[in-house]
Structures are given as structure tokens and as C-alpha cells.
Design an enzyme around this catalytic site. Sequence first.
Site, PDB file in Angstrom:
ATOM      1  N   HIS A 163      -5.118  -4.324 -12.914  1.00 51.57           N
ATOM      2  CA  HIS A 163      -3.713  -4.369 -13.326  1.00 51.57           C
ATOM      3  C   HIS A 163      -3.501  -3.908 -14.763  1.00 51.57           C
ATOM      4  O   HIS A 163      -2.510  -3.241 -15.067  1.00 51.57           O
ATOM      5  CB  HIS A 163      -3.153  -5.781 -13.093  1.00 51.57           C
ATOM      6  CG  HIS A 163      -3.059  -6.107 -11.636  1.00 51.57           C
ATOM      7  ND1 HIS A 163      -3.676  -7.205 -11.057  1.00 51.57           N
ATOM      8  CD2 HIS A 163      -2.456  -5.457 -10.604  1.00 51.57           C
ATOM      9  CE1 HIS A 163      -3.430  -7.204  -9.759  1.00 51.57           C
ATOM     10  NE2 HIS A 163      -2.699  -6.167  -9.461  1.00 51.57           N
ATOM     11  N   GLU A 194       8.135  -3.310  -2.740  1.00 51.05           N
ATOM     12  CA  GLU A 194       6.989  -3.679  -1.886  1.00 51.05           C
ATOM     13  C   GLU A 194       7.489  -3.716  -0.451  1.00 51.05           C
ATOM     14  O   GLU A 194       8.403  -4.486  -0.139  1.00 51.05           O
ATOM     15  CB  GLU A 194       6.461  -5.051  -2.334  1.00 51.05           C
ATOM     16  CG  GLU A 194       5.599  -5.797  -1.334  1.00 51.05           C
ATOM     17  CD  GLU A 194       4.314  -5.071  -0.948  1.00 51.05           C
ATOM     18  OE1 GLU A 194       3.540  -4.719  -1.841  1.00 51.05           O
ATOM     19  OE2 GLU A 194       4.118  -4.855   0.277  1.00 51.05           O
ATOM     20  N   ASP A 215       1.190   1.488  -6.975  1.00 49.65           N
ATOM     21  CA  ASP A 215       0.165   0.452  -6.805  1.00 49.65           C
ATOM     22  C   ASP A 215       0.049   0.180  -5.306  1.00 49.65           C
ATOM     23  O   ASP A 215       0.429  -0.871  -4.809  1.00 49.65           O
ATOM     24  CB  ASP A 215       0.635  -0.790  -7.586  1.00 49.65           C
ATOM     25  CG  ASP A 215      -0.370  -1.929  -7.536  1.00 49.65           C
ATOM     26  OD1 ASP A 215      -1.468  -1.739  -6.991  1.00 49.65           O
ATOM     27  OD2 ASP A 215      -0.033  -3.018  -8.042  1.00 49.65           O
ATOM     28  N   SER A 216      -0.477   1.163  -4.603  1.00 51.93           N
ATOM     29  CA  SER A 216      -0.457   1.136  -3.136  1.00 51.93           C
ATOM     30  C   SER A 216      -1.734   0.556  -2.556  1.00 51.93           C
ATOM     31  O   SER A 216      -2.720   0.358  -3.257  1.00 51.93           O
ATOM     32  CB  SER A 216      -0.282   2.556  -2.607  1.00 51.93           C
ATOM     33  OG  SER A 216      -1.395   3.344  -3.000  1.00 51.93           O
ATOM     34  N   THR A 217      -1.717   0.302  -1.254  1.00 51.88           N
ATOM     35  CA  THR A 217      -2.938  -0.037  -0.530  1.00 51.88           C
ATOM     36  C   THR A 217      -3.692   1.260  -0.225  1.00 51.88           C
ATOM     37  O   THR A 217      -3.214   2.353  -0.531  1.00 51.88           O
ATOM     38  CB  THR A 217      -2.616  -0.749   0.793  1.00 51.88           C
ATOM     39  OG1 THR A 217      -1.693   0.066   1.520  1.00 51.88           O
ATOM     40  CG2 THR A 217      -1.991  -2.105   0.541  1.00 51.88           C
ATOM     41  N   GLN A 272       0.882  -5.681   8.407  1.00 49.09           N
ATOM     42  CA  GLN A 272      -0.540  -5.881   8.118  1.00 49.09           C
ATOM     43  C   GLN A 272      -0.910  -7.348   8.263  1.00 49.09           C
ATOM     44  O   GLN A 272      -0.048  -8.204   8.413  1.00 49.09           O
ATOM     45  CB  GLN A 272      -0.822  -5.429   6.681  1.00 49.09           C
ATOM     46  CG  GLN A 272       0.097  -6.099   5.668  1.00 49.09           C
ATOM     47  CD  GLN A 272       0.366  -5.229   4.449  1.00 49.09           C
ATOM     48  OE1 GLN A 272      -0.390  -4.322   4.131  1.00 49.09           O
ATOM     49  NE2 GLN A 272       1.455  -5.520   3.751  1.00 49.09           N
ATOM     50  N   ASP A 282       1.513  -8.375  -5.011  1.00 44.42           N
ATOM     51  CA  ASP A 282       0.920  -9.582  -5.598  1.00 44.42           C
ATOM     52  C   ASP A 282       1.507  -9.901  -6.973  1.00 44.42           C
ATOM     53  O   ASP A 282       1.391 -11.029  -7.446  1.00 44.42           O
ATOM     54  CB  ASP A 282      -0.602  -9.425  -5.687  1.00 44.42           C
ATOM     55  CG  ASP A 282      -0.991  -8.168  -6.432  1.00 44.42           C
ATOM     56  OD1 ASP A 282      -0.951  -8.176  -7.672  1.00 44.42           O
ATOM     57  OD2 ASP A 282      -1.328  -7.158  -5.776  1.00 44.42           O
ATOM     58  N   ASP A 311      10.507   0.739   2.281  1.00 43.95           N
ATOM     59  CA  ASP A 311       9.474   1.770   2.268  1.00 43.95           C
ATOM     60  C   ASP A 311       9.625   2.570   0.970  1.00 43.95           C
ATOM     61  O   ASP A 311      10.652   3.247   0.770  1.00 43.95           O
ATOM     62  CB  ASP A 311       9.679   2.654   3.508  1.00 43.95           C
ATOM     63  CG  ASP A 311       8.707   3.828   3.559  1.00 43.95           C
ATOM     64  OD1 ASP A 311       8.056   4.143   2.535  1.00 43.95           O
ATOM     65  OD2 ASP A 311       8.599   4.421   4.637  1.00 43.95           O
ATOM     66  N   GLY A 312       8.633   2.499   0.113  1.00 40.91           N
ATOM     67  CA  GLY A 312       8.707   3.168  -1.195  1.00 40.91           C
ATOM     68  C   GLY A 312       8.963   4.663  -1.085  1.00 40.91           C
ATOM     69  O   GLY A 312       9.634   5.249  -1.941  1.00 40.91           O
TER      70      GLY A 312
END
Lengths: 281, 281
Positions: free
Chosen positions: A64, A108, A157-159, A33, A88, A139-140
Site C-alpha cells: 500500500h 470497488e 489497485d486491482s486483483t 468472488q 480493503d 465496475d471500475g
Amino acid sequence: MNHINFFEYNPNDTSGVFFSISNILFSKQTKYQRIDIFDTPEFGRVFALDGLTMTREMDEFIYHEMIAHVPMFIHENPKKVLVIGGGDGGTVREVLKHSSVEEVIMCEIDAEVIEAAKKYLPLTSCELDNPKVKLVSEDGSKFIKKYKNYFDLIIIDSTDPTEGEGGLLFTEDFYKSCFEALTDDGILSAETEDPFIHKDWMRDAYKRLSNIFVKARLYMGYLPMYPPGVWTWVFASKGKDPIMDFEPEKVKNFDKPLKYYNEEIHVSCFSLPNFIKDMIK
Amino acid sequence: MNHINFFEYNPNDTSGVFFSISNILFSKQTKYQRIDIFDTPEFGRVFALDGLTMTREMDEFIYHEMIAHVPMFIHENPKKVLVIGGGDGGTVREVLKHSSVEEVIMCEIDAEVIEAAKKYLPLTSCELDNPKVKLVSEDGSKFIKKYKNYFDLIIIDSTDPTEGEGGLLFTEDFYKSCFEALTDDGILSAETEDPFIHKDWMRDAYKRLSNIFVKARLYMGYLPMYPPGVWTWVFASKGKDPIMDFEPEKVKNFDKPLKYYNEEIHVSCFSLPNFIKDMIK
């Protein structure tokens, strides 16, 4: 004032938000990305992936705190926590406010996000070097399959699901692997997008989690940093109920600062407007 | 697709939202403000004053249900209702869902807003011709002084306080006149902006209402049409409590359709995040 404007388009490309950038700190196209980190006069430092705001200093605490404390305060004694995504570091920071926690694995996929966060986002990444934290760049959706009956809590907590690899973290297969990786009193929380722009993803994520877990409840928060300003998460468990099993005294007596979450919010965030109840029927 | 884009700036001029316009229906500079009404591919028909979205078909129901039903369901028998502002008619539409109502006065300063709403915004203005409704085009801050001990409910549905005449509807003197125009069991609700972009106005409005009324409670809603996507109102009364005096059965048995408000939302909307509690201390 001379502004560079950042334009963030919603998926349909007919609307979005814009805001001034005062200083660009970091921009890089990684394998996964595009990362941008910049300062703004209004929202503090902003971290964006593929042109979409992920965190900003002004209000990242809302996201969060809500993804972490709602499940954390239901589990009686969370020791082992897995955060999937969340590069983050903001979710890890909140998880570590709970003294019961002995081990946090943050998986992550993009190591360059972690690296950039450590360098440019000290307010969110501040706990990533804590000795209780293990950082994994995998890769989760594959990593989760290594564990059975291990974690007390999993936080997804993904995109956005539409953004390439992020989509794998919204499948029923992935949620099933999470179920299996949790202990018998394990709890999961997942970001599930918003009920306007991404309503199909929200509904799908909720339905899939409902199919696999014994309890699944959608909850909501006021969150300006993500258009349209409202966000949802799902609480899912093998039995624990987010309201019936809630002990407000634990929150009242909590010794760490919280800017959004409190014992009233814990209950009220599960109240859904009629149009959202209809969406997830 | 060929778009004209509408840009809506936040007060600081460093951020805002944009969205496509598919068809402009009406634009006029009146004595008080600029009116624009246009269709959009994403949000349905939009009504803007001085470049700021006032209503849009997609989500105006949230604002109007929250400003009207929260106080309406606390009053035992609301017969006489005053709406100040609210020229689009959405608040009047919600008020008239309550069969106890015998008289609604809507005092909107700009007659041209009412006229445009009747012509171009049929979904919000649909009840403005109801025989129970009296339309008045006067300055609400003067009009209110004609009444003492008359209204069961007053709803202040004003524009942003920064926008000229709208500011008069946020003064302590005005709120005092409202108090006097209410009966002994009278209730007031007022739009009080958002806790991010307009936080000073929110706090000031809340404090002023608290100084005058016996009870004043801030409440919140998810509201994408107004950046930052979260909005607040204040419930104020001469004694009635919005939680203690609430009868959920009245909402459960209500025979009119509601898309946002329900008996859970009525209670949960009064739960405030910590940072907002701190703001209004």
C-alpha cells in the site's frame, strides 16, 4: 498445535505456499468472488479472494505504501484521487496521509468486500469512513468513463488480471479512459503483478501503459505476501518524471509514519535487474 | 500430471512453500546433511540441503551474482579470492567472470556436495574444474585461521545458521578471522538471511560484521527461491565504500553476461526500507 492449513496455488498448479490458520472469521461467496478472512499465527489477519492472499497484517504496508506514495510524492498538489479496486482500504489509508487531498473516490466492484473489510480488517479499512472518502460499488472500467480531466491521481489497485472482472482493469481501453480522466499534470499508478509467475501480465500492462502515457516506468518492491516475494507497479504520467521531478526533502519532512517507503526507496525502486529490462524491451 | 510434492517448511513450522518434483536424481545423507537433487517442471533443477532449497536453475543467478559482483566491482584488482561454503559452484562461476582473478579457493565442508554438484548441477558447477580453482573440504571456521593478510576478497556463501555447522560461519570470532585473512584493501561479502523469517540472524550477522570491519553495509535482492522472496547480504571492508568507491563504467564495460546485476542495481541494492533500517539500528 492443531493447524488448519491454507494452500495457495500459483497459476500453473505445480507450486504454491501454505500457512496455518488459527481462526476463521468470515467466508462468503459473493456475486464476484469468494471472500475469506482468517487469523494466522505468523502473518496476522489474512484477507483472501478466490483462494489468493490479498492482504495480511504483517506486510500489507509494503504494497500500500508503494502503490500510493511513489505517485503521490511526484504530484505537486494532489487533491482529487481515484482508487480503483482496493476494497480493503489500505491504499485509501496511505493516500489520506497527504494533507493536500480533498476527495478520494474508491470504486470497488464488490460492495461485500468493503463491508467485510470494515468489519474484520480495521487496520486497513480505518480511513474508509473519513468524510473525504466516497465509496462506489461499480465496475471500475465503466465508472472511469464518466470523468474527463478531473483526477490528479488514479491508483489501480486491482486483483490478478486472470480473475474474472479484474482482467478489465488491465486493458488498453481502460488505461486510455484513465488517461482521459486525469488532469494535464495527472499521474497514475497501477499494480502490474510480478516478473516471474505473472511475467506476461506484467509486460503487457507496462507496454499498454507506455503506449498511452507520455511517461511510464516500472518499479519494484520486496513483498513476501505475494509469491514469489517481489512485486511491480507502473508509474505513468502526462509528463512528470518519477526521478527528475522527485523532491527528497518532501519525503524527509513528511509528518506521517511510513514503514517501507523513504526517499532512497523512491529512487531505487526504479532500478531494474537486467532480466526484467530485457522482458519489457 | 502425476506429481510428487516437495514441502519446504519455514523454521516456525506454520508456513512454507510446495512445488512439484518431476524426477529425483540424487538423494543422500552425508556426514553433515541430507542432499537432494531433483528436476521440477517450474524451476528447473533444484538442489536442497536438509529439505531447504539451496539453488534452482530458474533464479540461482540472482543470489550468485549479488554475492559476488557487488564486492568484486569495488575491489580495484581482486586476484586472490576465498569462497567459504558455496559447494554448488555458482559463486565461483561468477567470481571467475573477472579476468583479474588468479586464484580461487573454495572451502566447502562437505566433499559430497561438491561431488554431487559436479555430477548433477553442471550449470552452477561449470567452473569448479578451472585450473585457477582449489577445492578444499574443511570446516571454514578453522581453515580461515591458516591465512593472514592474504585474500583480496572473501565470500561467505553459507547455509542457514540454524543448520548445524553453518552456525559457525555467523560468529564474531569467525568474522574476525576473515578480517585478519584479508589484505589491507580486502573486502568481504556474506549472505545474511532475510529480514522476515530470519530477521534475528540478519541483524546479528550485520552487527557482528559492523563491530569488526571499518565499513559494513547491508544490501538486498529480489530472490524468489528463498522464502520470503527477499534476501540480504553484507558488504564489509577495511575502508572501501560500496557506493563512494563504485565506478559504474567498469560494470557498463564488463564483457561477461549478467542477468541480474548492473550499475543501477549496485547502488539501489543498498537502499533499505524503513522497517529494515529500524531493525539494524
